[in-house]
Motif scaffolding. Structure first.
Motif, PDB file in Angstrom:
ATOM      1  N   SER A   6       3.474 -10.751  -0.933  1.00 59.78           N
ATOM      2  CA  SER A   6       4.146 -11.962  -1.588  1.00 59.78           C
ATOM      3  C   SER A   6       5.271 -11.647  -2.986  1.00 59.78           C
ATOM      4  CB  SER A   6       2.943 -12.905  -2.016  1.00 59.78           C
ATOM      5  OG  SER A   6       2.239 -12.209  -3.209  1.00 59.78           O
ATOM      6  N   ASP A   7       5.894 -11.648  -3.279  1.00 54.10           N
ATOM      7  CA  ASP A   7       6.953 -11.038  -4.541  1.00 54.10           C
ATOM      8  C   ASP A   7       6.118 -11.232  -5.277  1.00 54.10           C
ATOM      9  OD1 ASP A   7       6.355 -13.798  -4.612  1.00 54.10           O
ATOM     10  OD2 ASP A   7       8.153 -15.157  -5.443  1.00 54.10           O
ATOM     11  N   SER A   8       4.460 -11.012  -5.592  1.00 53.59           N
ATOM     12  CA  SER A   8       3.621 -11.539  -6.344  1.00 53.59           C
ATOM     13  C   SER A   8       3.227 -10.381  -7.101  1.00 53.59           C
ATOM     14  CB  SER A   8       2.303 -12.094  -6.478  1.00 53.59           C
ATOM     15  OG  SER A   8       3.040 -13.929  -6.131  1.00 53.59           O
ATOM     16  N   MET A  13       0.759  -2.430  -5.565  1.00 52.92           N
ATOM     17  CA  MET A  13      -0.163  -2.611  -5.569  1.00 52.92           C
ATOM     18  C   MET A  13      -0.786  -3.805  -4.321  1.00 52.92           C
ATOM     19  SD  MET A  13       0.040  -3.232 -10.024  1.00 52.92           S
ATOM     20  CE  MET A  13       0.931  -2.434 -11.045  1.00 52.92           C
ATOM     21  N   GLN A  14      -0.354  -4.932  -4.365  1.00 50.93           N
ATOM     22  CA  GLN A  14      -0.355  -5.502  -3.392  1.00 50.93           C
ATOM     23  C   GLN A  14      -1.298  -4.389  -2.111  1.00 50.93           C
ATOM     24  OE1 GLN A  14       1.967  -9.125  -2.246  1.00 50.93           O
ATOM     25  NE2 GLN A  14       3.192  -8.660  -4.329  1.00 50.93           N
TER      26      GLN A  14
ATOM     27  N   SER B   6       1.274 -10.670 -17.233  1.00 47.45           N
ATOM     28  CA  SER B   6       1.365  -9.589 -16.080  1.00 47.45           C
ATOM     29  C   SER B   6       2.264  -9.166 -15.595  1.00 47.45           C
ATOM     30  CB  SER B   6       0.233  -9.413 -16.111  1.00 47.45           C
ATOM     31  OG  SER B   6      -0.002 -10.497 -14.453  1.00 47.45           O
ATOM     32  N   ASP B   7       2.342  -7.708 -15.013  1.00 41.66           N
ATOM     33  CA  ASP B   7       3.687  -7.758 -14.213  1.00 41.66           C
ATOM     34  C   ASP B   7       2.795  -8.266 -12.916  1.00 41.66           C
ATOM     35  OD1 ASP B   7       1.563  -6.057 -13.894  1.00 41.66           O
ATOM     36  OD2 ASP B   7       2.926  -3.752 -13.590  1.00 41.66           O
ATOM     37  N   SER B   8       2.165  -8.929 -12.802  1.00 43.44           N
ATOM     38  CA  SER B   8       1.918  -9.212 -11.731  1.00 43.44           C
ATOM     39  C   SER B   8       3.029 -10.315 -11.287  1.00 43.44           C
ATOM     40  CB  SER B   8       0.422  -9.753 -11.120  1.00 43.44           C
ATOM     41  OG  SER B   8       0.259  -8.618 -11.575  1.00 43.44           O
ATOM     42  N   GLY B   9       3.907 -10.578 -10.390  1.00 41.26           N
ATOM     43  CA  GLY B   9       4.828 -11.248 -10.761  1.00 41.26           C
ATOM     44  C   GLY B   9       5.856 -11.744 -11.879  1.00 41.26           C
ATOM     45  N   PRO B  10       6.637 -12.849 -11.137  1.00 38.09           N
ATOM     46  CA  PRO B  10       7.716 -13.479 -12.129  1.00 38.09           C
ATOM     47  C   PRO B  10       7.325 -14.266 -13.253  1.00 38.09           C
ATOM     48  CG  PRO B  10       8.236 -13.823 -10.243  1.00 38.09           C
ATOM     49  CD  PRO B  10       6.998 -12.866  -9.557  1.00 38.09           C
ATOM     50  N   ILE B  11       7.146 -13.662 -14.380  1.00 39.09           N
ATOM     51  CA  ILE B  11       7.057 -14.495 -15.844  1.00 39.09           C
ATOM     52  C   ILE B  11       7.010 -15.998 -15.337  1.00 39.09           C
ATOM     53  CG2 ILE B  11       6.932 -14.471 -17.816  1.00 39.09           C
ATOM     54  CD1 ILE B  11       7.675 -11.616 -18.021  1.00 39.09           C
ATOM     55  N   TRP B  12       8.293 -16.471 -15.413  1.00 39.29           N
ATOM     56  CA  TRP B  12       8.408 -18.162 -15.233  1.00 39.29           C
ATOM     57  C   TRP B  12       6.971 -18.308 -14.176  1.00 39.29           C
ATOM     58  CZ3 TRP B  12       9.011 -20.856 -11.323  1.00 39.29           C
ATOM     59  CH2 TRP B  12       9.722 -20.798 -10.367  1.00 39.29           C
TER      60      TRP B  12
END
Lengths: 122, 122
Positions: A6-8, A13-14, B6-12
């Motif tokens: 995904s884009d997460s 890391m995924q 976290s740095d997991s995915g777009p902050i918004w």
DNA sequence: ATACTTGTATTAAGTTAATAATACAAGGAG
DNA sequence: CTCCTTGTATTATTAACTTAATACAAGTAT
């Protein structure tokens, strides 16, 4: 179970996470040989560099060993494997309880929801 | 409960998720006024633009209403709120079972782990 | 020895997200 | 009316990640 990108967050890391899950689930058993970097990358539909990064992390974790030209194998160290497996499970459970708590549910309610959950309910 | 970026995915997206969690948990009750974009952004330590994006999504979801110059309030529509709350809880549970399955555990085992889980165990 | 396989490293380019710095719009308060 | 608050929009810059295209290193098989 295929790859789930995904884009997460960073893809490597995924991949790292999903490789651990596969090892835990026995897709790549203790001591077995992993597919090559290039194969795994093609399978997951990512750049070899990205898969490499995930594998490098796996090695740093001590979960796989690299034999320069003979590919990679899952570690023979059962203790390390068991520890990872426990950690992943613990993370899942902790994440679940934390998440439910954030939604305003009590620990008890969280337990009940799981008990009464019907599979395939969507 | 503070902000958890976290740095997991777009902050918004993370902000959007956590705002929903807060509404679900009653931090921002039905019909109440939300802090301003700038306040929320400062509180979360992100750029106002980023928080704005999260709030815009919340509005698209129908969870908050915007009063041009009087700030934003949580919707009065209890049905919409309840639906979101149910969805978030369902997602948590589903994610848990999916995760455990990926680790090679059965549904039954996943249920048992939760039942025997001791809080504060780390 | 030579070719092939496999892991590793490097460099450049393209994409997306986040930040920064403003500016504008619109209603309320004094 | 004028100022202030609040939401909204714009533009440029920076940073991180991913991809791409190679090149190199080191065993193994023929």
């Amino acid at each position: 179970m295929g790859w789930n990108i995904s884009d997460s967050g960073p893809i490597w890391m995924q991949l790292h996470q999903q490789l651990m899950q596969r090892i835990s689930a026995g897709v790549y058993p203790k001591g077995s040989k992993l597919p090559t970097v290039r194969e795994l990358a093609a399978e997951a539909g990512v750049n070899p560099n990205t898969m490499q990064r995930a594998l490098a992390q796996l090695e740093a974790d001590g979960l796989v060993v690299t034999n320069r030209t003979a590919g990679r194998t899952v570690t023979e160290d059962g203790e390390v494997l068991a520890r990872m497996c426990r950690r992943l499970a613990r993370d899942q459970i902790q994440t679940y309880f934390d998440g439910m708590k954030r939604l305003g549910f009590t620990h008890q309610q969280a337990v009940e929801f799981v008990q009464t959950w019907k599979e395939e309910e969507r």
